[in-house]
Design an enzyme around this catalytic site. Structure first.
Site, PDB file in Angstrom:
ATOM      1  N   GLU A 272      27.576  30.403 -19.787  1.00 36.21           N
ATOM      2  CA  GLU A 272      27.105  31.112 -18.595  1.00 36.21           C
ATOM      3  C   GLU A 272      26.606  32.465 -19.048  1.00 36.21           C
ATOM      4  OE1 GLU A 272      29.902  31.471 -15.330  1.00 36.21           O
ATOM      5  OE2 GLU A 272      30.567  29.408 -15.635  1.00 36.21           O
TER       6      GLU A 272
ATOM      7  N   GLU B 145      36.401  28.849 -17.936  1.00 38.97           N
ATOM      8  CA  GLU B 145      36.943  30.198 -18.110  1.00 38.97           C
ATOM      9  C   GLU B 145      38.469  30.142 -18.236  1.00 38.97           C
ATOM     10  OE1 GLU B 145      35.227  31.856 -14.580  1.00 38.97           O
ATOM     11  OE2 GLU B 145      33.408  32.465 -15.622  1.00 38.97           O
TER      12      GLU B 145
END
Ligand SMILES: *[C@@H]1O[C@H](CO)[C@@H](O)[C@H](O)[C@H]1NC(C)=O
Ligand SMILES: *[C@@H]1O[C@H](CO)[C@@H](O)[C@H](O)[C@H]1NC(C)=O
Length: 987
Positions: free
Chosen positions: A286, A196
């Site tokens: 994800e 991320e």
């Protein structure tokens, strides 16, 4: 910077020449865009990944090996994923636990990743390795080591202080990955770099950092493709081989499990094409598969309901509509934040409401997911499909005027031009169903279905995939309005399983060149009709209730129509030829040996299994035992199996002989703190500077977890009658204060407060010249995480920012502090660096088995303390659980309203529970087999920190069995539980 630019330019130039952009064939072997690749086993084009030249949908589930310290239990989790149809598992690494002391890597037994990787290989799963360095993951510091808080400057940047800090870790972990790549016979197929890397505290995406980190991983020997995990489709970190992103469409409010506040992530495809330079397979690293739950939260069953089977249907099918080909579900198995692994936002359980519970039992959503994984596994046409561009008005046209349905159509670019019509509700959160007809573009022309005199029904919170020109082996399905579960060729028959919900009416059409032997093999009279016209067979049927099925046979095709419940509990076994097992809680694996079909699985109750296997199979065994095997109609076999679920004797914890000792001698006059660290620093590398001259940050002195104790030594000026302080420990932390052993007060904590200012009246006004010691016992809820890069959040101090006195100002002699014994040079190497905190009992090792408590007084945590303080309790009990069964167990508290206390559970030395009575929500603490010794002696210890004036006691304490199955993975090896030995320097 220059280097970054030239690499990117080169890659772009290569991308233009790449064969990936020529017409794809289903089994070509492109190199992807990276022609410098030194390996050819994992490749990709714009449609999908290839392994050894074969396209696949990577269906992966996230598991964190370090959240389960029992190595021999990993195989159970991984086999359950395999049985659910996953072909991959994704793992985060945890830098912080293996390099707790800077420069010293400790791969001791419980943190060694090799057994997990070996188990993945044994279970037949590929691995996506996600080493970080930063992982977030709701773990302390987001996986950064505590010593990192003393490394100056922004982390996750090309700040040399940081890059020098991560390099040894990348070398160590990179070498481990390299050794376990598919190219070397291991299971690893992809490596995610960073995590991320999407939001930036300073607003700058640091390309130099990205490039350097990527290069460092490659230099460590990694050759499989690299991926990134952008926190949204933002186009960050595109220098990896394959761009990936993540999506949590429903967020984390588990307290309203019925409320869907946002739409399924709609049609990423166009956004992807416009933002991403190198078009690899659409990869979701994800995708929400549950939710984490914080202190005072709703509990994980609520998260499992919010992100339940309905969510899986609607949101995952929405993803397929975006032509996603790599999909990792976060989490598939959450595990436990044992021993202070948590960051302050979460508590001990990290169940996550996933398909597998923390105790490894299956949730309902496990079965729904299986319907999707199996469908994708047998649908190669999906792998080369792209979505149509459809305006809303065109959608309504195709839907024959029906509004409020969102339609996505994927069309295969090859062969038959198979199409997948995916329908879902526009008003996704409503509870109404919609009836509709739809025009399908088939190879024999446009057909509005159903042709029969009924409509299709899109049920509330559902999404359906209708098929057009789909090849199920040799069978050409012109269309089907019922969903396909799987098709399998067994002997000379092709079995196709369609499913729907009870009472739905469906239609399917098949190309049949010559139709012989067309029959229904159902024995009961059931509702279905057919027509044959121009070598097209059209069948109309209703989905039956109560597990009844249609069997419709034409040519070599056997069409099986199941209701959703039956389909989802049907297991597809990859024997050769395959076998189909209808029924059962879990069928893990099957093998064929001569006339025997050997099944391994878990059953909770007497169960009927219907089995389709190759003709030679006459006898079924279950978990190694012969089972009476009867032939049923049409080649099915029938067995009835009653699992052996013996009763076992559990100790009544409240009735055991408990020993008790005081665990807060630090407040007594005679206590000697000379071995404590003196908080003498006046400079902190932390960006957040204290208000007082002395630095009272625990991490500056090497203490990063568990309870922290502070002792401030003062000489009174005379007249001090109040004490105030600003203490920080993270959300839900608390603290208690004493003045020369006399109780001053406490802060009980709440779910939003991580830093708290108190102002207490001192018990007695101080006299000039008196010596006073202010003792503060504070909780530490873990170091912060923040996925935003280039922030200092993980360094947020634990300790005292500011303090002072009312009435007068005493002279400070010094502050002293302690956390766990040894700090970064922790003692209990086997149980790892985070297992012990700073309680006296922990520093002495009282939580360990083998400690001699014979001279302790008797006393039970149910009697507790009559005054504020910390007591420590020990007992032992035996378990004798036979093999061949899997009975997960938990230690359970019950809440006593209005009582402020904190309590921790230690089983055979492992801290497996942190309970805050006034906050919750967790009361039941799962203790895995292997920590709990199922065949022998167990040492149970409980700490009880009574915060309020009148003391506290536990209301109850129980050991409970959470569920019973016959099955499991066989013998579980207990994790190392070294016994107590003299701690010479303990204080
Ligand atoms: C790196 O660390 C040194 C020593 O602590 C410090 O002086 C320097 O400012 C740091 N660099 C950055 C970019 O923060
Ligand atoms: C994470 O960092 C950003 C940027 O500094 C900040 O705005 C945000 O509040 C932080 N989040 C948490 C949970 O601390």
């Amino acid at each position: 910077m220059l280097a970054t630019l030239s690499i990117t330019a080169l890659q772009l130039a290569l991308a233009v020449l790449s064969p990936a952009f020529a017409v794809a064939s289903r089994e070509q072997q492109p190199l992807g865009v990276d022609h410098t690749a030194t390996q050819k086993r994992v490749t990709w084009d714009e449609h999908s990944l290839f392994i050894d030249g074969k396209r696949l949908f990577v269906f992966s589930g996230e598991v964190h090996p370090w959240r389960n310290p029992v190595q021999s239990l990993h195989l159970d989790v991984l086999q359950k994923l395999k049985a659910a149809g996953f072909n991959a598992v994704s793992i985060y690494f945890h830098w912080g636990v293996v390099e707790y002391e800077r420069g010293v890597f400790r791969w001791n037994e419980i943190f060694d990743l090799q057994p997990f990787l070996d188990a993945a290989k044994e279970a037949g799963l590929y691995v996506i390795a996600r080493p970080g360095p930063y992982v977030n993951a709701e773990t302390t510091g987001g996986g950064f080591p505590g010593w990192g808080t003393r490394v100056e400057g922004l982390w996750r940047k090309s700040n040399k202080n940081y890059t020098e800090a991560y390099k040894p870790f990348v070398r160590e972990f990179g070498a481990l990955i390299a050794k376990n790549e598919i190219t070397k016979g291991g299971p690893i197929i992809l490596v995610q770099v960073e995590n991320e890397y999407s939001g930036f505290g300073d607003g700058i995406e640091d390309f130099e950092y990205e490039w350097e980190l990527l290069q460092d991983f490659k230099d460590s020997g990694i050759t499989v493709p690299t991926v990134c995990d952008d926190a949204w489709l933002g186009g960050h970190f595109q220098s990896v081989d394959i761009y990936g992103w993540n999506s949590y469409p429903l967020g984390f409010d588990c307290s309203h499990p019925e409320v869907w506040h946002s739409a399924p992530p709609d049609y990423f495809y166009n956004l992807y094409n416009s933002r991403i330079r190198k078009h690899g397979p659409k990869s979701i690293l994800e995708l929400q598969a549950g939710g984490f739950d914080g202190w005072g939260g709703a509990g994980y069953d609520a998260c499992g309901k919010l992100i339940g089977p309905e969510f899986e249907r609607v949101f995952y099918k929405g993803m397929y509509g975006s032509a996603v080909k790599v999909m990792n579900l976060y989490m598939a198995f959450g595990g436990t934040n044992w021993g202070q692994l948590a960051e302050p936002g979460v508590y001990t359980s990290y169940d996550y409401g996933s398909i597998l519970r923390e105790d490894r039992r299956l949730r309902d959503k496990y079965y729904e997911l299986k319907l999707q994984t199996q469908f994708l596994a047998v649908s190669p046409a999906y792998l080369t499909s792209t979505p149509w561009q459809l305006t809303e008005s065109r959608q309504i046209e195709i839907l024959k005027g029906t509004r409020n349905i969102v339609l996505t159509v994927l069309e295969d670019t090859l062969d038959l031009h198979t199409k997948f019509y995916i329908v879902r509700h526009k008003y996704f959160s409503k509870f109404d169903s919609i009836n509709y007809r739809i025009e399908l573009k088939t190879s024999i022309g446009a057909i509005t279905v159903p042709k029969a005199d009924h409509t299709l029904e899109l049920q509330a919170r559902d999404s359906n995939i209708l098929l057009v020109d789909y090849k199920a082996g040799e069978t050409h399905i012109i269309y089907s309005t019922a969903e396909l579960y799987t098709w399998k060729e067994i002997d000379c028959f092709n079995y196709i399983i369609l499913y729907g919900d009870p009472n739905e009416k469906h239609e399917a059409a098949f190309k049949v060149s010559e139709l012989k032997d067309f029959s229904s093999l159902d024995t009961e009279e059931v509702e279905w009709t057919y027509q044959i016209d121009n070598a097209i067979l059209t069948v109309n049927f209703a989905i039956l209730e109560d597990g009844d099925t249609h069997t419709i046979k034409f040519g070599n095709t056997v069409l099986l129509v199941f209701c959703r419940e039956v389909a989802s509990k049907t297991w597809i076994m990859d024997t050769n030829p395959p076998a189909i097992v209808k029924g059962g809680y879990l069928i893990r694996s099957a093998s064929i040996e001569g006339s025997h079909l050997n099944l391994k699985g878990d059953l909770t109750q007497a169960t009927r299994l219907h089995i389709l296997a190759t003709k030679s199979v006459k006898q079924v065994t279950f978990n190694g035992k012969d089972v009476d095997t009867q032939p049923a109609t049409d080649g099915w076999l029938y067995v009835m199996y009653t699992p052996e679920l013996p009763d076992i004797k559990l100790p009544e914890l409240s009735k055991l002989d408990w020993k008790r000792a005081d665990s807060l001698p630090e407040i007594t006059d005679s206590y000697d703190d000379s071995k404590w660290v003196t908080a003498s620093n006046t400079y902190t590398p932390n960006r957040e500077k204290p208000a007082v001259k002395e630095v009272l940050y625990a991490s500056d002195y090497g203490f990063h977890s568990g309870n922290i104790l502070w002792r401030g030594h003062f000489t009174a000026s005379g007249g001090e009658d109040g004490f105030w302080a600003v203490v920080q420990g993270g959300q839900a932390f608390g603290y208690s204060i004493w003045d020369n052993g006399v109780y001053v007060g406490f802060w009980e904590g709440d779910v939003t407060t991580g830093r708290h200012r108190c102002n207490f009246k001192l018990p007695k006004s101080w006299e000039s010249g008196e010596d006073h010691i202010i003792t503060i016992l504070q909780d530490h809820m873990g170091l912060e995480e923040n996925w935003t890069a280039a922030t200092e959040h993980f360094k947020a101090p634990r300790g005292i920012f500011d303090y002072g006195f009312n009435g007068a100002s005493p002279k400070l002699v010094h502050w002293k502090l302690t956390g766990n014994l040894g700090g970064e040079k922790y003692l209990d190497i086997e149980r790892g660096p985070l297992n012990e905190g700073g309680l006296y009992a922990e520093r002495q090792g009282w939580h360990l088995p083998g400690f001699d408590d014979s001279d302790w007084k008797e006393g039970s945590p149910l009697d507790g303390l009559k005054e504020p303080g910390v007591a420590f309790y020990r007992t032992t009990f035996n378990l004798d659980v036979p093999s061949g069964i899997d009975y997960p167990m938990a230690i359970e508290y019950s809440n006593s309203t209005g009582s402020y206390y904190r309590s921790q559970i230690y089983v055979n030395g492992y801290q497996f529970g942190k309970y805050v009575n006034s906050i919750g929500p967790q009361k039941s603490f799962f203790i895995p087999q292997g920590i709990l010794n199922y065949n022998g002696k167990n040492t149970l210890a409980i700490s009880l920190w009574a915060m309020q004036g009148e003391g506290a006691h536990l209301n109850s304490l129980d050991l409970r069995i959470l569920g019973k199955v016959e099955g499991g993975v066989g013998e579980i090896k207990n994790s190392p539980a070294p016994a107590w030995s003299e701690r010479k320097d303990a204080y």
